[in-house]
Design a protein around this motif. Sequence first.
Motif, PDB file in Angstrom:
ATOM      1  N   VAL A  55       2.207  -1.571   4.716  1.00 27.68           N
ATOM      2  CA  VAL A  55       3.139  -0.438   4.768  1.00 27.68           C
ATOM      3  C   VAL A  55       4.482  -0.955   5.265  1.00 27.68           C
ATOM      4  O   VAL A  55       4.539  -1.698   6.243  1.00 27.68           O
ATOM      5  CB  VAL A  55       2.613   0.681   5.694  1.00 27.68           C
ATOM      6  CG1 VAL A  55       3.648   1.783   5.853  1.00 27.68           C
ATOM      7  CG2 VAL A  55       1.316   1.251   5.147  1.00 27.68           C
ATOM      8  N   ARG A 112       0.814  -1.216   0.000  1.00 29.32           N
ATOM      9  CA  ARG A 112       0.000   0.000   0.000  1.00 29.32           C
ATOM     10  C   ARG A 112       0.846   1.264   0.000  1.00 29.32           C
ATOM     11  O   ARG A 112       0.508   2.241  -0.675  1.00 29.32           O
ATOM     12  CB  ARG A 112      -0.921   0.000   1.209  1.00 29.32           C
ATOM     13  CG  ARG A 112      -1.896  -1.165   1.178  1.00 29.32           C
ATOM     14  CD  ARG A 112      -2.757  -1.219   2.407  1.00 29.32           C
ATOM     15  NE  ARG A 112      -3.618  -0.045   2.474  1.00 29.32           N
ATOM     16  CZ  ARG A 112      -4.141   0.399   3.606  1.00 29.32           C
ATOM     17  NH1 ARG A 112      -3.885  -0.202   4.745  1.00 29.32           N
ATOM     18  NH2 ARG A 112      -4.916   1.466   3.606  1.00 29.32           N
ATOM     19  N   VAL A 114       4.783   2.356  13.049  1.00 29.00           N
ATOM     20  CA  VAL A 114       3.675   2.580  12.119  1.00 29.00           C
ATOM     21  C   VAL A 114       3.621   1.454  11.089  1.00 29.00           C
ATOM     22  O   VAL A 114       2.546   0.929  10.789  1.00 29.00           O
ATOM     23  CB  VAL A 114       3.795   3.952  11.428  1.00 29.00           C
ATOM     24  CG1 VAL A 114       2.818   4.078  10.273  1.00 29.00           C
ATOM     25  CG2 VAL A 114       3.585   5.067  12.433  1.00 29.00           C
ATOM     26  N   LEU A 154      -0.997   8.718   6.362  1.00 34.60           N
ATOM     27  CA  LEU A 154      -1.234   7.466   5.650  1.00 34.60           C
ATOM     28  C   LEU A 154      -2.730   7.244   5.419  1.00 34.60           C
ATOM     29  O   LEU A 154      -3.134   6.838   4.327  1.00 34.60           O
ATOM     30  CB  LEU A 154      -0.646   6.286   6.421  1.00 34.60           C
ATOM     31  CG  LEU A 154       0.866   6.138   6.341  1.00 34.60           C
ATOM     32  CD1 LEU A 154       1.344   5.042   7.284  1.00 34.60           C
ATOM     33  CD2 LEU A 154       1.317   5.851   4.911  1.00 34.60           C
ATOM     34  N   ALA A 155      -3.537   7.502   6.424  1.00 37.70           N
ATOM     35  CA  ALA A 155      -4.982   7.331   6.276  1.00 37.70           C
ATOM     36  C   ALA A 155      -5.526   8.246   5.167  1.00 37.70           C
ATOM     37  O   ALA A 155      -6.342   7.815   4.347  1.00 37.70           O
ATOM     38  CB  ALA A 155      -5.688   7.626   7.596  1.00 37.70           C
ATOM     39  N   VAL A 187       0.192  -0.713  10.535  1.00 40.39           N
ATOM     40  CA  VAL A 187      -0.609  -0.519   9.327  1.00 40.39           C
ATOM     41  C   VAL A 187      -0.265  -1.612   8.306  1.00 40.39           C
ATOM     42  O   VAL A 187       0.873  -1.697   7.845  1.00 40.39           O
ATOM     43  CB  VAL A 187      -0.358   0.878   8.719  1.00 40.39           C
ATOM     44  CG1 VAL A 187      -1.214   1.092   7.485  1.00 40.39           C
ATOM     45  CG2 VAL A 187      -0.616   1.971   9.743  1.00 40.39           C
ATOM     46  N   LEU A 230       0.330   8.435  10.977  1.00 35.87           N
ATOM     47  CA  LEU A 230      -0.884   7.631  10.797  1.00 35.87           C
ATOM     48  C   LEU A 230      -1.967   8.414  10.067  1.00 35.87           C
ATOM     49  O   LEU A 230      -2.635   7.874   9.163  1.00 35.87           O
ATOM     50  CB  LEU A 230      -1.387   7.142  12.153  1.00 35.87           C
ATOM     51  CG  LEU A 230      -0.521   6.094  12.849  1.00 35.87           C
ATOM     52  CD1 LEU A 230      -0.958   5.892  14.300  1.00 35.87           C
ATOM     53  CD2 LEU A 230      -0.542   4.771  12.080  1.00 35.87           C
TER      54      LEU A 230
END
Length: 158
Positions: A102, A71, A95, A153-154, A99, A150
């Motif tokens: 990643v 991703r 992270v 990334l979201a 996630v 975070l």
Amino acid sequence: MPGGPAWLSADVSQGAWVLVVALVLATAFGVYRAARDGRFRGTHRVKGAVEEEVVESVLAGSDIDHELGERATLLQFSSAFCAPCRATRRILADVADVVPGVVHVEVDAEHHLELVRRLGVARTPTTLVLDRHGREVTRASGAPKKDEVLATLARELA
């Protein structure tokens, strides 16, 4: 001579003003750096790339042989004596563990100067968020906070 010579008080007064101005400027610069340090903002144009050609990975042509994330990839540029780089390494590794899809890749900026120049990395730590194809999505100079990584990334993976 209670006040001393007039030229001496003028020099002291002028020196005090110079000191005050220097302190104000240094404080303003410190506040500016603190506000921008570690914030993800925009991207950097890769040197030598034509706008329509930016479909390949930023790592193409480099000697970095690391598999990209399904991703996203958190690409961190560090140097040996960089204290914020160690904190950034821990944050980005955490992270990447949390996630799915990643990965975190750390690059020693001193040993990859051509890539550093091509990507316009001016200081360490610098973190690039790459999409699944290895294209730069956003970047942060300085040590980012975990919640900001975070959130970025979201936002970028949505």
